[in-house]
Write an enzyme that holds these catalytic residues in place. Structure first.
Site, PDB file in Angstrom:
ATOM      1  CD  GLU A   1      78.874  21.291  -8.048  1.00  0.00           C
ATOM      2  OE1 GLU A   1      79.291  21.438  -7.236  1.00  0.00           O
ATOM      3  OE2 GLU A   1      77.525  21.912  -8.285  1.00  0.00           O
TER       4      GLU A   1
ATOM      5  CG  ASN B   1      71.067  21.400  -2.489  1.00  0.00           C
ATOM      6  OD1 ASN B   1      70.919  21.284  -1.389  1.00  0.00           O
ATOM      7  ND2 ASN B   1      72.291  21.136  -2.905  1.00  0.00           N
ATOM      8  CG  ASP B   2      72.611  18.533  -5.529  1.00  0.00           C
ATOM      9  OD1 ASP B   2      72.289  19.485  -6.004  1.00  0.00           O
ATOM     10  OD2 ASP B   2      73.708  18.226  -5.482  1.00  0.00           O
TER      11      ASP B   2
HETATM   12  C1  FRU Z   1      75.040  20.485  -6.527  1.00  0.00           C
HETATM   13  C2  FRU Z   1      76.208  20.489  -5.086  1.00  0.00           C
HETATM   14  C3  FRU Z   1      76.841  19.213  -4.989  1.00  0.00           C
HETATM   15  C4  FRU Z   1      77.174  18.804  -3.597  1.00  0.00           C
HETATM   16  C5  FRU Z   1      75.844  19.748  -3.160  1.00  0.00           C
HETATM   17  C6  FRU Z   1      76.081  20.245  -1.924  1.00  0.00           C
HETATM   18  O1  FRU Z   1      74.307  21.451  -6.538  1.00  0.00           O
HETATM   19  O2  FRU Z   1      77.251  21.436  -5.026  1.00  0.00           O
HETATM   20  O3  FRU Z   1      78.162  19.180  -5.845  1.00  0.00           O
HETATM   21  O4  FRU Z   1      77.455  17.713  -3.276  1.00  0.00           O
HETATM   22  O5  FRU Z   1      75.274  20.422  -4.121  1.00  0.00           O
HETATM   23  O6  FRU Z   1      74.646  20.546  -1.226  1.00  0.00           O
END
Ligand code: FRU
Length: 480
Positions: free
Chosen positions: A220, A42-43
């Site tokens: 976020e 993910n991020d």
């Molecule tokens: C955003 C998020 C962040 C968190 C991460 C966890 O996609 O929810 O807020 O740090 O992903 O993987």
């Protein structure tokens, strides 16, 4: 390195080896985007150019195609085109991060690379604890954990995460995505003189106050930076209601533009704009490179948005990054451009067609493929709509000042759409990569990003209009 850390690294490496072949067999595997070697990405995290080399870390769950106790995976590059998958930067090995080394950022200080990230801890009763942690590296590959440097202040729930750090006027600042105890989304500001002792300065935006007082229950991944003399705050709010063509995804990602006073910590800003108008775009992070460009990566998905329905799960991987995009501030709005280095992806010369269409649909010789770039310029459309269909699974439509991206849903096969206003369509710059599309409209003034799953033997591209249209098409095959 502790024994727990070593054990987690070994397990993750084995997971990569075990599934490598299967992952590579997926016809929907992308050819020139960053993906996890196995499992879920993910991020973007810790995005920086440090001592000449680009480092992009990412949220990684190696053991399943779902969320959980995240690692920080690590890619590095000299040119933003060719990337090396480096050894794992962070594993959730310590008590303060046992349920995940969550998102965060990187900054260089006195020749070292500092990573700030959220230590996510889940208690036995389902309660959550959050610690903003520091890890420091001499060589950009091995990181020494120093543990928590910021604890949860009063006034917020434990949804408090994703530190982004920058330096301004001789001080360090940190923004954190938060939820107040009144369940309002907020971005919180901290300051420091040494990167280790942090002072809680208060709420920068949201929290039930100011222009964004009623704006969702959680923000976020905040990111604050200066662009063309203005202070831009990018963040990903959760809990917005759909409004016309806006806020149609489960969660959003966007920005406000304003002016930040580092003396008082005050931030005056204008309204929120979404950064992207497609289906799959979230948690963007930017950095300034050594040439002074502001470059952004984003996660090409959205949390909780039918993630488990992606067909790539059968091949044991899930999600990818967007391409790196350069940001410009033009007339108070962010424009996004694919970084120039991406021209290195082009294989051979461009196929060029000067096209005139009169109430007809056409396919153009050699304008097709699974991994390609299309630059469609000088577009004029008279009396009607103009469209482009890709692999039978995506349709781009321009009609009466509205640009539409339609895709065949990977959940139920029905067509679904996202739209944005485009006063006059003049150009489209499109990057197609097997199962992803990134569309830059009118020189990057608007962008639309999406995953899509065409039939694997369909690489057709068709242009059409029900009126009269002229345009110039450049097509390149892309690959690394
Ligand atoms: C955003 C998020 C962040 C968190 C991460 C966890 O996609 O929810 O807020 O740090 O992903 O993987």
């Amino acid at each position: 390195m502790t024994s727990k850390d070593e054990q987690l690294r070994t397990e993750a490496d084995e997971e990569v080896k075990k599934h490598q072949e299967l992952v590579q067999q997926d016809p929907y595997r992308l050819r020139y985007h960053l993906m996890p070697p196995v499992g879920l990405l993910n991020d973007p995290n810790g995005w920086i150019q440090w001592k000449g080399t680009f480092h992009l870390f990412y949220q990684w769950m190696p053991f399943k195609t779902d969320h959980g106790a995240k690692f920080w995976g690590h890619y590095s590059s000299e040119d933003l085109v060719n990337w090396n998958h480096e050894k794992i930067a962070l594993t959730p090995s310590e008590w303060f991060e046992k349920n995940g080394c969550y998102s965060g950022s990187a900054i260089e200080h006195e020749g070292r690379l500092y990573l700030f990230y959220t230590g996510n801890v889940k208690g036995e009763k389902g309660n959550r604890e959050t610690y903003q942690c520091l890890a420091v590296s001499e060589d950009g590959l091995d990181f020494q954990k120093e543990g928590p440097v910021v604890r949860l202040p009063d006034g917020y729930t434990s949804h408090f995460r994703d530190p982004k750090v920058w330096q301004q006027k001789g001080r360090f600042f940190m923004v954190i995505g938060a939820q107040t105890t009144e369940l309002k989304g907020a971005v919180v500001l901290f300051s420091s003189s040494n990167l280790r002792d942090w002072k809680h300065e208060g709420i920068l935006i949201g929290g039930g106050r100011g222009r964004l007082s009623e704006f969702g229950y959680m923000f976020e991944c905040p990111d604050m930076f200066t662009l063309d003399g203005r202070d831009v705050l990018v963040f990903s709010p959760q809990g917005l209601e759909p409004k016309g063509m806006n806020y149609l995804n489960v969660y959003q990602a966007g920005y406000v533009v304003g002016s930040f006073d580092p003396e008082t910590g005050q931030y005056d800003h204008d309204d929120f704009h979404e950064l992207d108008h497609g289906f799959d775009f979230y948690a963007p992070q930017t950095t300034e490179d050594e040439a002074g460009r502001r470059i952004m990566f984003a996660w090409m998905s959205v949390p909780d948005q039918d993630e488990q329905a992606h067909p790539t799960i059968a091949y044991r991987w899930l999600h990818n990054m967007t391409l790196p995009r350069e940001l410009k501030l033009i007339g108070g709005e962010i424009w996004q451009l694919p970084v120039l280095e991406l021209e290195q992806l082009r294989i051979g010369a461009a196929i060029i067609h000067n096209v005139q269409l009169d109430e007809e649909h056409v396919e153009l010789a050699e304008v097709n493929g699974k991994a390609l770039e299309l630059l469609i310029d000088d577009i004029t459309v008279t009396d009607g709509w103009w469209e482009l269909t890709i692999g039978g699974a995506v349709r781009l439509l321009y009609s009466k000042g509205v640009f539409t991206l339609e895709r065949k849903s990977y959940v139920d096969g029905a067509f679904e759409k996202r739209q944005c206003e485009v006063e006059q369509l003049s150009s489209l710059h499109i990057f197609i990569d097997t199962s992803s599309i990134e569309i830059f409209v009118n020189g990057g003034r608007k962008t639309l990003t999406a995953r899509f799953y065409p039939l694997t033997n369909d690489d057709s591209i068709r242009f059409g209009t029900n009126g009269f249209a002229t345009f110039l098409v450049h097509k390149w095959r892309l690959g690394t």
